[in-house]
Design an enzyme around this catalytic site. Structure first.
Site, PDB file in Angstrom:
ATOM      1  N   LYS A   1     -31.999 -10.854  23.584  1.00 37.46           N
ATOM      2  CA  LYS A   1     -30.698 -10.773  22.909  1.00 37.46           C
ATOM      3  C   LYS A   1     -29.976  -9.487  23.332  1.00 37.46           C
ATOM      4  O   LYS A   1     -30.572  -8.403  23.314  1.00 37.46           O
ATOM      5  CB  LYS A   1     -30.877 -10.771  21.381  1.00 37.46           C
ATOM      6  CG  LYS A   1     -29.554 -10.654  20.630  1.00 37.46           C
ATOM      7  CD  LYS A   1     -29.694 -10.842  19.137  1.00 37.46           C
ATOM      8  CE  LYS A   1     -28.332 -10.701  18.471  1.00 37.46           C
ATOM      9  NZ  LYS A   1     -28.364 -10.870  17.031  1.00 37.46           N
TER      10      LYS A   1
ATOM     11  N   GLU B   1     -21.258  -5.752   6.881  1.00 36.27           N
ATOM     12  CA  GLU B   1     -22.714  -5.606   7.068  1.00 36.27           C
ATOM     13  C   GLU B   1     -23.282  -4.326   6.474  1.00 36.27           C
ATOM     14  O   GLU B   1     -22.782  -3.227   6.724  1.00 36.27           O
ATOM     15  CB  GLU B   1     -23.013  -5.636   8.582  1.00 36.27           C
ATOM     16  CG  GLU B   1     -24.492  -5.620   8.901  1.00 36.27           C
ATOM     17  CD  GLU B   1     -24.774  -5.809  10.391  1.00 36.27           C
ATOM     18  OE1 GLU B   1     -23.828  -6.064  11.163  1.00 36.27           O
ATOM     19  OE2 GLU B   1     -25.945  -5.684  10.772  1.00 36.27           O
TER      20      GLU B   1
ATOM     21  N   GLU C   1     -30.537 -16.179  16.492  1.00 36.08           N
ATOM     22  CA  GLU C   1     -29.815 -14.909  16.593  1.00 36.08           C
ATOM     23  C   GLU C   1     -30.068 -14.061  15.343  1.00 36.08           C
ATOM     24  O   GLU C   1     -30.233 -12.850  15.419  1.00 36.08           O
ATOM     25  CB  GLU C   1     -28.326 -15.249  16.698  1.00 36.08           C
ATOM     26  CG  GLU C   1     -27.531 -14.300  17.534  1.00 36.08           C
ATOM     27  CD  GLU C   1     -26.084 -14.766  17.639  1.00 36.08           C
ATOM     28  OE1 GLU C   1     -25.835 -15.941  17.996  1.00 36.08           O
ATOM     29  OE2 GLU C   1     -25.197 -13.941  17.357  1.00 36.08           O
TER      30      GLU C   1
ATOM     31  N   GLU D   1     -15.202 -16.363  19.502  1.00 39.04           N
ATOM     32  CA  GLU D   1     -15.790 -15.690  18.337  1.00 39.04           C
ATOM     33  C   GLU D   1     -15.238 -14.257  18.207  1.00 39.04           C
ATOM     34  O   GLU D   1     -14.971 -13.777  17.103  1.00 39.04           O
ATOM     35  CB  GLU D   1     -17.315 -15.675  18.469  1.00 39.04           C
ATOM     36  CG  GLU D   1     -18.009 -15.208  17.207  1.00 39.04           C
ATOM     37  CD  GLU D   1     -19.516 -15.332  17.300  1.00 39.04           C
ATOM     38  OE1 GLU D   1     -20.021 -16.425  17.644  1.00 39.04           O
ATOM     39  OE2 GLU D   1     -20.195 -14.320  17.048  1.00 39.04           O
TER      40      GLU D   1
ATOM     41  N   LYS E   1     -13.310 -12.653  15.042  1.00 40.69           N
ATOM     42  CA  LYS E   1     -13.752 -11.407  14.397  1.00 40.69           C
ATOM     43  C   LYS E   1     -12.623 -10.387  14.342  1.00 40.69           C
ATOM     44  O   LYS E   1     -12.647  -9.482  13.511  1.00 40.69           O
ATOM     45  CB  LYS E   1     -14.971 -10.841  15.130  1.00 40.69           C
ATOM     46  CG  LYS E   1     -16.248 -11.604  14.803  1.00 40.69           C
ATOM     47  CD  LYS E   1     -17.410 -11.130  15.626  1.00 40.69           C
ATOM     48  CE  LYS E   1     -18.703 -11.805  15.168  1.00 40.69           C
ATOM     49  NZ  LYS E   1     -19.735 -11.796  16.181  1.00 40.69           N
TER      50      LYS E   1
END
Ligand SMILES: C=C(O[C@H]1C=CC=C(C(=O)O)[C@@H]1O)C(=O)O
Length: 427
Positions: free
Chosen positions: A186, A236, A280, A413, A417
């Site tokens: 990743k 987050e 992910e 994406e 965002k």
């Protein structure tokens, strides 16, 4: 602005003065403020900051009584000033070049804090005890009444994107080659979009609007000099520590959303069952679990849930643990930051890849921003953010690239965002 009984104020100003900083004494006054950011905008200090947690506390802070620039110094300062909070954080990769005026690590013990929550509003002035009466009066007089913030967007023009769309495609393709995935399963690639405004950017007014659109997220603002700031409204949590109780989360994996509740719920179900996105997310949860095993016990991972944002939804696994005694915030920051939600896996290899291939300096984008104190610490991951340098605004967005990621949909994406702030910039 200060609602203080004149007698109480008189006593506070002329009261005992002991000139000894190490046992710093603070004073607090009840105040009434409508807009925390409006109050911050009115103040003229060089160091200005804002911190809003997910439980509803808002803090504006001013001035720097103490500045810490190395993670290894934190514990000794906390021992010396057990009652105080140090606000700031660390950049994404402290070994890489940083943004001018924004050091790799900076924690500030402010001179003044305005702390607001649903029930109380307090103005704290630190080191009060060692000030002369004249200094006390001057400090109180320097505080201005709040201004009304109004976001009227200047005209913004997109002047550059790093990487460009073609370069993004080749980066995603290189990360998803079989050999590359073997070494690094990743990598979180990101993009800097640079907008030029035709006049001054009122970053605090922009932040106020942005935060109102996403009120359940964290919000922060950092500024070390006039007309330069870094701010954002990230969803987050890196971690929150209350004594030895730790709360953290794996927030990674993204799907579309909709204004229609029914469609949003359907898209959410699709995301919850999507293999690529679950992978992910699981990379992040596993890495956090591993990082915590040596420093805590009773690690609990809650079932996968959805976190809704305006233009997208995320997968999230909440994680709690009991820290072993003597685990410090330096240990936690070193072990948890940067998580595979913003760097990749294995961390060091992913960071090397990004340092070599990403065509911009991440600086504080994807850094850890928050505060540390002996009792409590709270950090967000600095995503959904922007860096203002005079009339230029850089907006950052990243996406986790794993096996099965497609360049075009990952680019979309990034658009989603960035959509909330782009909407406010009218671009
Ligand atoms: C790196 C970012 O998002 C991270 C957090 C949530 C979901 C992510 C994703 O699905 O790729 C990213 O890991 C960013 O917004 O800049």
């Amino acid at each position: 602005m200060l609602m203080i009984d004149p007698k109480q104020l008189d006593r506070a100003i002329w009261g005992k003065q002991e000139n000894k900083l190490p046992t710093m004494q603070s004073i607090k006054f009840p105040v009434k403020v409508h807009s925390a950011l409006g109050w911050l905008a009115a103040q003229s200090d060089m160091y200005k900051g804002y911190w809003q947690d997910r439980e509803g506390e808002k803090v504006c802070y001013l001035g720097a009584l103490i500045k810490i620039t190395s993670l290894s110094d934190i514990s000794s300062y906390l021992a010396q000033y057990p009652e105080q909070r140090f606000y700031g954080g660390v950049t994404f990769d402290q070994t890489q070049p940083q943004w001018p005026g924004f050091p790799a690590c900076q924690f500030i013990l402010p001179q003044i804090e305005l702390r607001l929550n649903d029930d109380e509003q307090w103005l704290y002035i630190h080191n009060w005890q060692s000030m002369s009466a004249e200094q006390r009066i001057a400090t109180l007089k320097s505080l201005r009444s709040e201004t009304k913030l109004r976001w009227q967007s200047p005209q913004f023009k997109l002047v550059a994107q790093h990487p460009s769309q073609p370069m993004w495609h080749s980066l995603v393709n290189s990360v998803t080659q079989a050999d590359a995935l073997k070494a690094c399963p990743k990598v979180v690639l990101a993009r800097q979009s640079i907008y030029q405004a035709n006049e001054h950017i009122n970053a605090l007014a922009l932040l106020e609007q942005w935060q109102q659109l996403q009120p359940d997220n964290y919000a922060f603002y950092l500024s070390n000099q006039p007309d330069q700031s870094f701010f954002g409204v990230p969803p987050e949590r890196l971690y929150q520590r209350l004594g030895q109780s730790l709360a953290t989360e794996a927030l990674a994996g993204t799907g579309q959303s909709s204004e229609q509740q029914h469609t949003r719920a359907k898209l959410g179900q699709k995301l919850l069952h999507d293999t690529k996105n679950n992978h992910e997310n699981q990379f992040v949860a596993d890495a956090i679990y591993q990082a915590l095993t040596s420093m805590s016990q009773n690690i609990q991972i809650a079932p996968m849930q959805l976190v809704e944002q305006r233009h997208l939804q995320h997968l999230c696994q909440k994680i709690t643990a009991q820290l072993h005694p003597h685990t410090t915030d330096t240990d936690l920051l070193t072990a948890l930051h940067p998580t595979p939600a913003v760097a990749g896996l294995p961390r060091v290899k992913a960071q090397h890849y990004l340092a070599e291939h990403e065509p911009f300096d991440r600086g504080w984008y994807a850094g850890a921003v928050g505060f540390i104190s002996q009792k409590k610490s709270d950090f967000t991951v600095a995503i959904r953010c922007a860096h203002q340098n005079q009339q230029q605004l850089s907006v950052y967005a990243g996406a986790g690239i794993v096996k099965g990621s497609e360049a075009q949909s990952e680019w979309q994406e990034l658009q989603r965002k960035s959509a909330t702030i782009q909407g406010l910039l009218n671009v």
